[in-house]
Structure formats: structure tokens, C-alpha cells
Write a protein that holds these residues in place. Structure first.
Motif, PDB file in Angstrom:
ATOM      1  N   MET A 250      40.839  -6.790   3.598  1.00  0.00           N
ATOM      2  CA  MET A 250      39.903  -5.895   4.257  1.00  0.00           C
ATOM      3  C   MET A 250      39.523  -6.569   5.638  1.00  0.00           C
ATOM      4  O   MET A 250      39.358  -5.568   6.367  1.00  0.00           O
ATOM      5  N   PRO A 251      39.163  -7.650   5.914  1.00  0.00           N
ATOM      6  CA  PRO A 251      38.603  -7.899   7.038  1.00  0.00           C
ATOM      7  C   PRO A 251      39.828  -7.816   8.293  1.00  0.00           C
ATOM      8  O   PRO A 251      39.287  -7.916   9.360  1.00  0.00           O
TER       9      PRO A 251
ATOM     10  N   HIS B  18      40.962   0.139   5.491  1.00  0.00           N
ATOM     11  CA  HIS B  18      39.989  -1.033   5.068  1.00  0.00           C
ATOM     12  C   HIS B  18      38.781  -0.314   4.231  1.00  0.00           C
ATOM     13  O   HIS B  18      38.261  -0.957   3.054  1.00  0.00           O
TER      14      HIS B  18
ATOM     15  N   ILE C 120      30.431 -17.691  -7.200  1.00  0.00           N
ATOM     16  CA  ILE C 120      31.729 -16.935  -6.788  1.00  0.00           C
ATOM     17  C   ILE C 120      32.295 -16.635  -8.244  1.00  0.00           C
ATOM     18  O   ILE C 120      33.007 -15.587  -8.680  1.00  0.00           O
TER      19      ILE C 120
ATOM     20  N   VAL D 200      37.414 -13.242  -1.454  1.00  0.00           N
ATOM     21  CA  VAL D 200      35.830 -13.404  -1.790  1.00  0.00           C
ATOM     22  C   VAL D 200      35.712 -14.709  -1.753  1.00  0.00           C
ATOM     23  O   VAL D 200      34.577 -15.256  -1.153  1.00  0.00           O
TER      24      VAL D 200
ATOM     25  N   GLY E  32      33.184 -16.190   0.685  1.00  0.00           N
ATOM     26  CA  GLY E  32      31.872 -16.459   0.592  1.00  0.00           C
ATOM     27  C   GLY E  32      31.494 -17.880   0.168  1.00  0.00           C
ATOM     28  O   GLY E  32      30.567 -18.143   0.375  1.00  0.00           O
TER      29      GLY E  32
ATOM     30  N   MET F 240      25.480 -22.257   4.431  1.00  0.00           N
ATOM     31  CA  MET F 240      23.942 -21.964   4.778  1.00  0.00           C
ATOM     32  C   MET F 240      22.706 -22.618   4.001  1.00  0.00           C
ATOM     33  O   MET F 240      21.806 -23.066   4.531  1.00  0.00           O
TER      34      MET F 240
ATOM     35  N   LEU G  58      19.102 -17.164   8.506  1.00  0.00           N
ATOM     36  CA  LEU G  58      20.128 -16.528   8.732  1.00  0.00           C
ATOM     37  C   LEU G  58      20.562 -16.279  10.134  1.00  0.00           C
ATOM     38  O   LEU G  58      21.464 -16.636  10.889  1.00  0.00           O
TER      39      LEU G  58
HETATM   40  C1  HEM Z   1      25.229 -16.454   3.968  1.00  0.00           C
HETATM   41  C2  HEM Z   1      26.516 -16.382   3.622  1.00  0.00           C
HETATM   42  C3  HEM Z   1      27.588 -15.458   4.272  1.00  0.00           C
HETATM   43  C4  HEM Z   1      27.616 -15.353   5.670  1.00  0.00           C
HETATM   44  C5  HEM Z   1      26.854 -15.949   6.807  1.00  0.00           C
HETATM   45  C6  HEM Z   1      28.691 -14.208   5.757  1.00  0.00           C
HETATM   46  C7  HEM Z   1      28.980 -13.794   7.028  1.00  0.00           C
HETATM   47  C8  HEM Z   1      30.060 -12.696   7.209  1.00  0.00           C
HETATM   48  C9  HEM Z   1      30.339 -12.182   8.369  1.00  0.00           C
HETATM   49  C10 HEM Z   1      29.718 -12.539   9.756  1.00  0.00           C
HETATM   50  C11 HEM Z   1      31.192 -11.102   7.934  1.00  0.00           C
HETATM   51  C12 HEM Z   1      31.810 -10.198   9.084  1.00  0.00           C
HETATM   52  C13 HEM Z   1      33.282 -10.334   9.539  1.00  0.00           C
HETATM   53  C14 HEM Z   1      33.664  -9.664  10.795  1.00  0.00           C
HETATM   54  O1  HEM Z   1      32.982  -8.557  11.087  1.00  0.00           O
HETATM   55  O2  HEM Z   1      34.717  -9.654  11.518  1.00  0.00           O
HETATM   56  C15 HEM Z   1      31.442 -11.168   6.703  1.00  0.00           C
HETATM   57  C16 HEM Z   1      32.513 -10.625   6.042  1.00  0.00           C
HETATM   58  C17 HEM Z   1      32.607 -10.529   4.931  1.00  0.00           C
HETATM   59  N1  HEM Z   1      32.116 -11.377   3.680  1.00  0.00           N
HETATM   60 FE1  HEM Z   1      30.608 -12.739   4.351  1.00  0.00          FE
HETATM   61  N2  HEM Z   1      29.272 -14.077   4.568  1.00  0.00           N
HETATM   62  C18 HEM Z   1      28.516 -14.881   3.526  1.00  0.00           C
HETATM   63  C19 HEM Z   1      28.639 -14.869   2.107  1.00  0.00           C
HETATM   64  C20 HEM Z   1      29.686 -13.993   1.579  1.00  0.00           C
HETATM   65  C21 HEM Z   1      29.808 -14.054   0.138  1.00  0.00           C
HETATM   66  C22 HEM Z   1      28.985 -14.732  -1.014  1.00  0.00           C
HETATM   67  C23 HEM Z   1      30.887 -13.128   0.119  1.00  0.00           C
HETATM   68  C24 HEM Z   1      31.542 -12.852  -1.325  1.00  0.00           C
HETATM   69  C25 HEM Z   1      31.163 -13.005  -2.357  1.00  0.00           C
HETATM   70  C26 HEM Z   1      31.427 -12.603   1.408  1.00  0.00           C
HETATM   71  C27 HEM Z   1      32.652 -11.855   1.578  1.00  0.00           C
HETATM   72  C28 HEM Z   1      32.751 -11.326   2.671  1.00  0.00           C
HETATM   73  C29 HEM Z   1      33.865 -10.114   2.875  1.00  0.00           C
HETATM   74  C30 HEM Z   1      34.800  -9.867   1.542  1.00  0.00           C
HETATM   75  C31 HEM Z   1      33.746  -9.842   4.154  1.00  0.00           C
HETATM   76  C32 HEM Z   1      34.768  -8.855   4.837  1.00  0.00           C
HETATM   77  C33 HEM Z   1      34.106  -7.492   4.650  1.00  0.00           C
HETATM   78  C34 HEM Z   1      35.110  -6.326   5.339  1.00  0.00           C
HETATM   79  O3  HEM Z   1      35.966  -6.736   6.136  1.00  0.00           O
HETATM   80  O4  HEM Z   1      34.765  -5.330   5.053  1.00  0.00           O
HETATM   81  N3  HEM Z   1      30.626 -12.990   2.304  1.00  0.00           N
HETATM   82  N4  HEM Z   1      30.661 -12.210   6.147  1.00  0.00           N
END
Ligand code: HEM
Lengths: 64, 390
Positions: B79-80, B87, B143, B222, B226, B233, B268
Motif C-alpha cells: 500500500m504505501p 493503492h 496489533i 500493519v 504500526g 509515541m 503527535l
Molecule cells: C502514533 C502512531 C503512528 C504514526 C505517527 C504513524 C504515522 C504514519 C505516517 C506518517 C504515514 C504516511 C506515510 C506516507 O505518507 O508516506 C502512515 C501510513 C500508514 N500507517 Fe501509520 N502511524 C502510526 C500508527 C499506525 C498503526 C497503529 C498502524 C496499523 C495498525 C499503521 C498503519 C499504517 C499504514 C498501513 C500506512 C500506509 C497507508 C497507505 O499507504 O495508504 N500506522 N503512518
């Protein structure tokens, strides 16, 4: 003010539900739905915020 | 870029100086190549919502944050790392499990998890490592819940998760752990084929659209995206509060869920733990703040710096102010790749910040701030350990 939501653009971030829970919800698939389309002026702040924080730019606000 | 040792939670000075000069700059990165650095808030939003700014890591010009990231992501296409429509297809498969309502439904589970971990800390004495004793096991548990990992496998999962989340695991160890995790998730997916449970794995199996390989990749994503982020954090947020006692008192003494929720948004924003920037590459020419970015040029959107842009946040954005309205921060990114786990993370952080300081009101650092060691080169900013006492 009238809410237009482009559900095809929605990525299920849930930002609109956080910002304006009385106007937006997410369906079973996590995709946003509008609960009430027509927004009285005193509620504009919340709905504007929902539109501003929508990461997919799926919400646009028009006049009635 | 390095942070000042005395002010480990402040933005690196170099980034701040670049941001003060211009919202868009040209920089040289670790591998010797150059890229565009976006430091302004409005400019960051513009780039992250522009479909010409691609996340496709196979495109020439894409800038990786570090060699590890390059190794991980070129092997794990997910995905990312892809653009729409691919996507959107992958993301829509899992949005149901990450909605606001699903996250709220997990609140009591998260509360129980945090309470049990705090009980164990209190029972073990009057010192702990907040990272290893609370943040990591809490994130693992969360998770597991989301993916639908059975209790019987929870231990093995947690053990691997612990290593994956520890900053600075040498690359070799790290990729072996990732392979072990992949094998474990593989056996969970095969189990789910005969008996699909709740959670992401069960739902993807039931939907019947993706082959095992893709379900494993999604589960691994994930986990990788995550686990560390929520753990860091939790730890870094605690460190920020312990070094801002007036702000800590506000959280500790509050019984108002709306205030705690606001405090989470400000933490955050302030910490912006995903500190190495959102990486993109121009698929077509595009213009940002009057600067022409040509097709094939790499772009780094410094969301941490954008989150400290005085044009976007009231007062002094370099200060931690839990009463600030920070809800429009970019700590979860922006655009179609904005964090999938954000609702979950919010609930988890509200629970842990809302519980820990209330239950251990005398919590303090057990070592001087300048002896805490950080990991700067991982995608998520964090500490190696956080010794605390009470
Ligand atoms: C405080 C905790 C978290 C922060 C600060 C954070 C931060 C981010 C950021 C900045 C992105 C964007 C990446 C980009 O634009 O290139 C992202 C994407 C993502 N995060 Fe988090 N995340 C956190 C927790 C989690 C958790 C708990 C999960 C899953 C259980 C998760 C799953 C994902 C996934 C799957 C993406 C990709 C989404 C996509 O590409 O559509 N994240 N996260």
C-alpha cells in the motif's frame, strides 16, 4: 451550506467523523457517509474543519 | 540531520534554518543524490495531495530514507509504495477494520491491556523501562487484536515484534526477524483458511480476493507500520511530559476525555515521530511555491518541520502546549496515504496517557535526560530505553 462528499475519493481516514460527528459517519466498509447534507451557519466551523482535515480532499462545501 | 543533544525533542537546527529561509529547498541526501525538501505546512499539504507526486518506489528518482528502508520496501511491495488506483484497491480491502467505530470498540480492550501492564510494573518494584515494559508489549497486543492473532501465537508474535520495534537492530538480524515474522503470519493465514477469525487476516481470507502472499504482505505492513510508531509515541510522549511537569500535571489531573484527546493531537504534532519525511517522486513536472519540480526528481516532505510552521499553528509551535488546537497536524501524513492506523493509534494513546500518570502520579525519569540514547536513522524517532522510577 451544503456538504458534497466524493465517496470514490474517500480513504477511510475517519477525520471527518472526528471533526464533525453529527454530520459524518463511516459505513461498514469504513468509507465516509454524510448524515445530513444541509448545515446551519452555527455548525459551519465543525464542517469546515472536516473538509480541511480530509486527507483525500473528498469533501467540498457549496452554497445551499 | 542531527538534533541538538541538549534538546532531543526539538527539530534539528539545520532543518529549522532551511525552513526559515524557504518552504522548498534543494538538499543532498545520504546516498549522495539531491532531492527537494518541503518544509512549509501549506506546501506539504499541496504536495501530499498532488497525484503527480508519486509514492512508487520503483520509479527512478525516488529517495529512500535509509538503506534499510530501501531493502525492506523493494522486497515488500504494498500500500504505501504504490499509487492509485492500485493503492485504493489495496487500501479499501482493509478500511473496514480501521474505522473510527472499530477503534472505539477496542478501547476497553486497550484499557485492560494498559492496566495489566501497569499492574505488573507496580508489582515488580519501583523502577521500569517504559519502552520494554509498557510501550512495546502494549503495541504488540494492540496489533494482535487488529490482525486477529490468537492468544496461543501472541507470545511468539510479541517476541518478534519486540525485535522489529527495537531501534538499531542490525540489518542482518532485522531481515531475519522480518522473515520469521513472515513465516508466522503465513501459518496464521493458512489457519484462517480453514477457520477465519475476526480481524484483518480473517476478513481478508473471507473476502477471498487476495492470495496468501498478499494477505501476509498486508499483515506484515500493519505490523511494520504500526508497532514501532505507537510504541515510540508512548515512550517519547512520556518523556516529553516528564520534562514538561506543568503539562504532565494537566494530563494527570484531567478526567476530561476531550482534553486527553486534544493532548494526544498536540503530542503527535510536537513529536512528529515519523521524522524522516514522506518520500515522493515527481511523475510529471509540478510547481510548489513558485518552484518547478521536474519529472523524475525526488521529493522529501518534512512533515515534522511543517508541523512546527508558525503560519499554521497558533502561538509558539516549538513549545508543547496541550491546550493548543493542533488537530490539523500532519503527524499521520496527508493525502491518500495518510495513516491507516490513525484512529486506532489515537484511542491507544488516549488510553495510555490517560492511565499511566494517573495510576503512577510520582513517575519520573530514572536517569538524566542527557543520558537517554536515541535512534535517529529509523523511520520512527525513538529512544532505545526509557528508565523511569516512582
Ligand atoms: C502514533 C502512531 C503512528 C504514526 C505517527 C504513524 C504515522 C504514519 C505516517 C506518517 C504515514 C504516511 C506515510 C506516507 O505518507 O508516506 C502512515 C501510513 C500508514 N500507517 Fe501509520 N502511524 C502510526 C500508527 C499506525 C498503526 C497503529 C498502524 C496499523 C495498525 C499503521 C498503519 C499504517 C499504514 C498501513 C500506512 C500506509 C497507508 C497507505 O499507504 O495508504 N500506522 N503512518
Amino acid at each position: 451550506m451544503r456538504i458534497h462528499l466524493d465517496r470514490d475519493k474517500c480513504i477511510g481516514s475517519g477525520q471527518c467523523v472526528l471533526a464533525a460527528p453529527e454530520w459524518f459517519d463511516q459505513d461498514e466498509d469504513g468509507i465516509a457517509v454524510v448524515l445530513v447534507e444541509s448545515v446551519p451557519e452555527k455548525e459551519w466551523d465543525e464542517v469546515n474543519r472536516a473538509a480541511y482535515t480530509c486527507p483525500a480532499l473528498a469533501i467540498s462545501l457549496g452554497s445551499e | 540531520m542531527d538534533r541538538t543533544p541538549q534538546c532531543p525533542l526539538d527539530l534539528p537546527v539545520e532543518l529549522r534554518e532551511l525552513a526559515e529561509r524557504s518552504p522548498v529547498s534543494r538538499v543532498r541526501i545520504w546516498d549522495g543524490s539531491t532531492a527537494w525538501l518541503i518544509t512549509g505546512y501549506a506546501e506539504a499539504r499541496a504536495v501530499l495531495t498532488d497525484p503527480r507526486a508519486s509514492s512508487d518506489q520503483r520509479l527512478p528518482g525516488y529517495t529512500f530514507a535509509a538503506p534499510q528502508a530501501k531493502a525492506f520496501h523493494t522486497r515488500n511491495r504494498s500500500m504505501p509504495t504504490v499509487d492509485d488506483p492500485e493503492h485504493a484497491y489495496l487500501r479499501r480491502m482493509v478500511t473496514a477494520d480501521f474505522s473510527h467505530r472499530k477503534a472505539e470498540a477496542l478501547r476497553p480492550v486497550f484499557q485492560r491491556t494498559v492496566d495489566e501492564l501497569v499492574d505488573a510494573m507496580l508489582a515488580a518494584g519501583n523502577t521500569a523501562d517504559l519502552f520494554a515494559d509498557l510501550a512495546v508489549p502494549m503495541s504488540s497486543k494492540a496489533i494482535c487484536e487488529v490482525l486477529g492473532v490468537h492468544h496461543s501465537e501472541g507470545e511468539r508474535f510479541a517476541a518478534l515484534g519486540r525485535i522489529m520495534a527495537v531501534p538499531g537492530s542490525p540489518d542482518a538480524v532485522h531481515s531475519r526477524v522480518v522473515e520469521d515474522m513472515r513465516a508466522l503470519l503465513g501459518s496464521l493465514v493458512r489457519q484462517a483458511r480453514t477457520e477465519p477469525g475476526d480481524g484483518v487476516i480473517g476478513h481478508l481470507v473471507r473476502a477471498g480476493e487476495l492470495p496468501d502472499e498478499e494477505i501476509i504482505a498486508t499483515a506484515l505492513l500493519v505490523m511494520a507500520a504500526g508497532h514501532g510508531a505507537t510504541a515510540h509515541m508512548t515512550t517519547l510522549g512520556t518523556m516529553a511530559l516528564l520534562t514538561h511537569p506543568d503539562q504532565l500535571a494537566l494530563v494527570r489531573d484531567s478526567r476530561d476525555p476531550a482534553f486527553i484527546a486534544n493532548a494526544v493531537e498536540e503530542l503527535l504534532r510536537y513529536l512528529s515521530v515519523a521524522h524522516l519525511g514522506r518520500r515522493r517522486v515527481a511523475k510529471e513536472d509540478l510547481e510548489v511555491a513558485g518552484v518547478l519540480i521536474r519529472k523524475g526528481e525526488g521529493i522529501i516532505v518534512a512533515t515534522d518541520t511543517a508541523n512546527h510552521d508558525p503560519r499554521a499553528f497558533d502561538g509558539d509551535p516549538d513549545a508543547l502546549d496541550l491546550h493548543r488546537d493542533a488537530r490539523h497536524h500532519l503527524a499521520f501524513g496527508f493525502g491518500v496515504h495518510q495513516c491507516l492506523g490513525q484512529q486506532l493509534s489515537r484511542v491507544l494513546l488516549q488510553v495510555v496517557y490517560g492511565t499511566l500518570y494517573r495510576r503512577i502520579p510520582t513517575l519520573e525519569l530514572a536517569i538524566p535526560v542527557d543520558q537517554i540514547s536515541y535512534k535517529l536513522d529509523l523511520a520512527i524517532y525513538g529512544v532505545n530505553e526509557l528508565p523511569v522510577k516512582w
